[in-house]
Write a protein that holds these residues in place. Structure first.
Motif, PDB file in Angstrom:
ATOM      1  N   GLU A  75     -15.035   5.512   7.786  1.00  0.00           N
ATOM      2  CA  GLU A  75     -14.679   4.659   6.650  1.00  0.00           C
ATOM      3  C   GLU A  75     -14.650   3.180   7.036  1.00  0.00           C
ATOM      4  O   GLU A  75     -14.033   2.805   8.021  1.00  0.00           O
ATOM      5  CB  GLU A  75     -13.286   5.078   6.154  1.00  0.00           C
ATOM      6  CG  GLU A  75     -12.806   4.267   4.978  1.00  0.00           C
ATOM      7  CD  GLU A  75     -11.285   4.384   4.792  1.00  0.00           C
ATOM      8  OE1 GLU A  75     -10.746   5.482   4.947  1.00  0.00           O
ATOM      9  OE2 GLU A  75     -10.675   3.343   4.505  1.00  0.00           O
TER      10      GLU A  75
ATOM     11  N   GLU B 238       0.824  -1.211   0.000  1.00  0.00           N
ATOM     12  CA  GLU B 238       0.000   0.000   0.000  1.00  0.00           C
ATOM     13  C   GLU B 238       0.859   1.262   0.000  1.00  0.00           C
ATOM     14  O   GLU B 238       0.334   2.371   0.016  1.00  0.00           O
ATOM     15  CB  GLU B 238      -0.921   0.018   1.226  1.00  0.00           C
ATOM     16  CG  GLU B 238      -1.928  -1.111   1.264  1.00  0.00           C
ATOM     17  CD  GLU B 238      -2.935  -1.049   0.124  1.00  0.00           C
ATOM     18  OE1 GLU B 238      -3.336   0.054  -0.261  1.00  0.00           O
ATOM     19  OE2 GLU B 238      -3.290  -2.114  -0.397  1.00  0.00           O
TER      20      GLU B 238
ATOM     21  N   GLN C  77      -3.687  -6.740  -1.777  1.00  0.00           N
ATOM     22  CA  GLN C  77      -3.875  -5.944  -2.982  1.00  0.00           C
ATOM     23  C   GLN C  77      -3.189  -6.504  -4.239  1.00  0.00           C
ATOM     24  O   GLN C  77      -3.825  -6.833  -5.222  1.00  0.00           O
ATOM     25  CB  GLN C  77      -3.374  -4.521  -2.723  1.00  0.00           C
ATOM     26  CG  GLN C  77      -3.626  -3.565  -3.871  1.00  0.00           C
ATOM     27  CD  GLN C  77      -5.100  -3.380  -4.140  1.00  0.00           C
ATOM     28  OE1 GLN C  77      -5.915  -3.392  -3.225  1.00  0.00           O
ATOM     29  NE2 GLN C  77      -5.457  -3.258  -5.392  1.00  0.00           N
TER      30      GLN C  77
HETATM   31  O1  4AD Z   1      -8.105   1.828   3.048  1.00  0.00           O
HETATM   32  P1  4AD Z   1      -7.213   0.638   3.052  1.00  0.00           P
HETATM   33  O2  4AD Z   1      -5.825   0.841   3.508  1.00  0.00           O
HETATM   34  O3  4AD Z   1      -7.243   0.045   1.585  1.00  0.00           O
HETATM   35  C1  4AD Z   1      -6.592  -1.065   1.144  1.00  0.00           C
HETATM   36  O4  4AD Z   1      -5.984  -1.844   1.843  1.00  0.00           O
HETATM   37  C2  4AD Z   1      -6.798  -1.322  -0.301  1.00  0.00           C
HETATM   38  N1  4AD Z   1      -5.893  -2.402  -0.753  1.00  0.00           N
HETATM   39  C3  4AD Z   1      -8.233  -1.714  -0.540  1.00  0.00           C
HETATM   40  C4  4AD Z   1      -8.527  -1.903  -1.971  1.00  0.00           C
HETATM   41  O5  4AD Z   1      -9.016  -2.946  -2.360  1.00  0.00           O
HETATM   42  N2  4AD Z   1      -8.272  -0.918  -2.764  1.00  0.00           N
HETATM   43  O6  4AD Z   1      -7.880  -0.490   3.935  1.00  0.00           O
HETATM   44  C5  4AD Z   1      -9.149  -0.999   3.625  1.00  0.00           C
HETATM   45  C6  4AD Z   1     -10.036  -1.008   4.844  1.00  0.00           C
HETATM   46  C7  4AD Z   1     -10.348   0.372   5.408  1.00  0.00           C
HETATM   47  O7  4AD Z   1     -11.437   0.959   4.759  1.00  0.00           O
HETATM   48  C8  4AD Z   1     -10.665   0.061   6.851  1.00  0.00           C
HETATM   49  O8  4AD Z   1     -11.991  -0.433   6.986  1.00  0.00           O
HETATM   50  C9  4AD Z   1      -9.728  -1.059   7.147  1.00  0.00           C
HETATM   51  O9  4AD Z   1      -9.382  -1.665   5.915  1.00  0.00           O
HETATM   52  N3  4AD Z   1      -8.513  -0.568   7.809  1.00  0.00           N
HETATM   53  C10 4AD Z   1      -8.236  -0.751   9.111  1.00  0.00           C
HETATM   54  N4  4AD Z   1      -8.922  -1.338  10.093  1.00  0.00           N
HETATM   55  C11 4AD Z   1      -8.359  -1.372  11.324  1.00  0.00           C
HETATM   56  N5  4AD Z   1      -7.158  -0.846  11.594  1.00  0.00           N
HETATM   57  C12 4AD Z   1      -6.419  -0.244  10.640  1.00  0.00           C
HETATM   58  N6  4AD Z   1      -5.210   0.236  10.924  1.00  0.00           N
HETATM   59  C13 4AD Z   1      -6.954  -0.175   9.325  1.00  0.00           C
HETATM   60  N7  4AD Z   1      -6.511   0.331   8.147  1.00  0.00           N
HETATM   61  C14 4AD Z   1      -7.459   0.075   7.256  1.00  0.00           C
END
Ligand code: 4AD
Length: 466
Positions: free
Chosen positions: A389, A193, A215
């Protein structure tokens, strides 16, 4: 073998029958020649009354029962009876007249927290205190330090049974839409990411990382012609920020799919998926929802069966009109502005669940497809529940040259992701997908105030145990 009756199934239909149950000593109270034991199994409780008589219940037995420590495991044989008035202190409407008891395992009498204390709602504490009663308030840290007891409360039983249903419903819906479940590696050579939130480790003498998401691999599965894929698995983020919604390890519900014409095909899957999850939870988890609600009262989630989509630029305009002049049309939204926008959307469209689309390119990861109509924006989206989110997703870049260019611009060493970029050189399908945070979905569906409540054994910057 004996026939065991689960405590939650003890009803007046079993009147006068002898049953055998196994549960924990929830409370025990001796009174003259009798002992009253409340036995708990899962979130369900039943009272068992032992009265000294000539034949089966001896004095010694009643004395022994009175001395049993709370949380001990007992097998109890008893006859079901229907009391004239329902017992307010138990969940079952019947009681048992105790015949025999066997202590399977005794708990230490020095419990670090009591289940009753851990299960008491703020409201019950406040009401009791008004009457001059004194209660122990169990702090979040104390709960987590003693999680194997804390998890026994009816609300926690409810939360994790609901969580299980969310991942079950996620699977059921995507399988019904012809998705294939996959498993991708969590030991990987580089960041997926970007950014600083990567756990580094030594992989047999070579530097490696814990996967920040599936991803790159779920995209490669699309390049390998699986059409539509999903994964339920751990996601690792070296987040140093100590917030109510960040964990360093959480459960990712990811999916990725071919796009035929427009990236809104991904949004259609999300709308169908979440209506199915919300309706499924409401239909399957009534008892669990009530258990959570009685400790942590909440407003049921409002959602529209047809979904609700708002363009990022329009969302910014709504914020500007409401007086939030610092909302940046080309940046990301702060947590506060996300919440404010959530309130505005709720007022206008009467939904707690909505999708914000077409984010500015600055706010998105390198693999996000720029918008074909305005390159300052992207074919991407975030999904919100109650202004927070739960999902982010997008159409992905499938041209290797553009992908290399965007990765470089975003400061990624393309050597570490060369196998990923190569996967797009051999004929690449347009595709997109999303990542859902399981703990966030459960937290926000139930309007809980902290993600540690929806992670069984949470990991955060200050917690690596239990
Ligand atoms: O927004 P994120 O970082 O997106 C991705 O990982 C992309 N690969 C997704 C994609 O298919 N494009 O993480 C996705 C989701 C967030 O919306 C949130 O719900 C959760 O993962 N998330 C967390 N939950 C708990 N603790 C954290 N540190 C989180 N970071 C993200």
């Amino acid at each position: 073998g004996h026939k065991w009756t689960p405590v939650r199934t003890l009803t007046s239909a079993l009147d006068k029958q002898e049953v055998l149950i196994r549960g924990r000593v929830h409370t025990v109270r001796a009174k003259g020649k009798s002992a009253f034991l409340v036995v708990r199994e899962g979130g369900a409780t039943v009272q068992v009354a032992f009265f000294v008589d000539e034949k089966v219940v001896s004095k010694q037995m009643v004395k022994y029962i009175s001395g049993l420590s709370k949380e001990s495991i007992v097998d109890v044989w008893g006859v079901v009876s229907v009391p004239p008035e329902a017992l307010a202190s138990t969940t079952q409407q019947v009681e048992l007249s105790g015949r025999k008891i066997y202590a399977v395992n005794k708990a230490t009498p020095q419990l670090p927290i009591s289940v009753d204390d851990a299960a008491r709602s703020e409201q019950a504490i406040a009401e009791g205190e008004k009457k001059g009663e004194k209660y122990v308030r169990v702090s979040q840290d104390t709960r987590l330090n003693n999680r194997s007891i804390d998890l026994r409360t009816p609300a926690n039983q409810g939360i994790f049974r609901i969580q299980s249903q969310v991942s079950q419903l996620f699977r059921e819906y995507l399988l019904s839409q012809k998705f294939v479940e996959i498993h991708t590696p969590k030991l990987i050579s580089g960041s997926s990411e970007g950014g600083a939130s990567v756990f580094h480790l030594q992989y047999l003498g070579q530097p490696a990382c814990l996967a920040q998401s599936p991803q790159l691999y779920k995209q490669m599965a699309i390049m390998a012609d699986f059409g539509r894929v999903f994964e339920v698995g751990p996601v690792f983020r070296a987040e140093k920020s100590f917030t109510h919604r960040h964990l360093t390890e959480f459960t990712g519900l990811d999916f990725e799919m071919e796009i035929k014409e427009h990236y809104e095909e991904v949004l259609d899957v999300i709308d169908g998926l979440f209506v199915s999850i919300f309706e499924g939870i409401n239909a399957r988890c009534q008892e669990e929802l009530e258990a959570v609600n009685s400790q942590y009262p909440y407003e049921p989630l409002q959602f529209l069966p047809q979904g609700c989509r708002i363009k990022f630029a329009d969302g910014i305009q709504m914020l500007h009109e409401a007086g939030f002049k610092d909302a940046d049309p080309h940046g990301d939204l702060s947590t506060e502005l996300e919440r404010e926008l959530g309130k505005l959307v709720k007022e206008k469209y009467h939904t707690d669940f909505y999708i914000l689309t077409d984010f500015p390119i600055e706010a998105r990861p390198f693999y996000t497809m720029p918008s074909p109509v305005d390159p300052r924006y992207t074919n991407s989206f975030d999904v919100f529940i109650r202004g927070e989110e739960i999902i982010s997703g997008a159409q992905r870049i499938h041209e290797p040259e553009l992908l290399t260019k965007r990765a470089t611009e975003c400061g990624i060493d393309v050597k570490t992701i060369s196998a990923y970029i190569d996967a797009f050189k051999y004929g690449a399908l347009p595709h997109g997908g999303a990542g859902v945070g399981l703990e966030r979905v459960v937290m926000l569906f139930l309007a809980l105030n902290n993600i540690r409540k929806t992670s069984m054994f949470p990991r955060d910057p200050q917690r690596l145990t239990p």
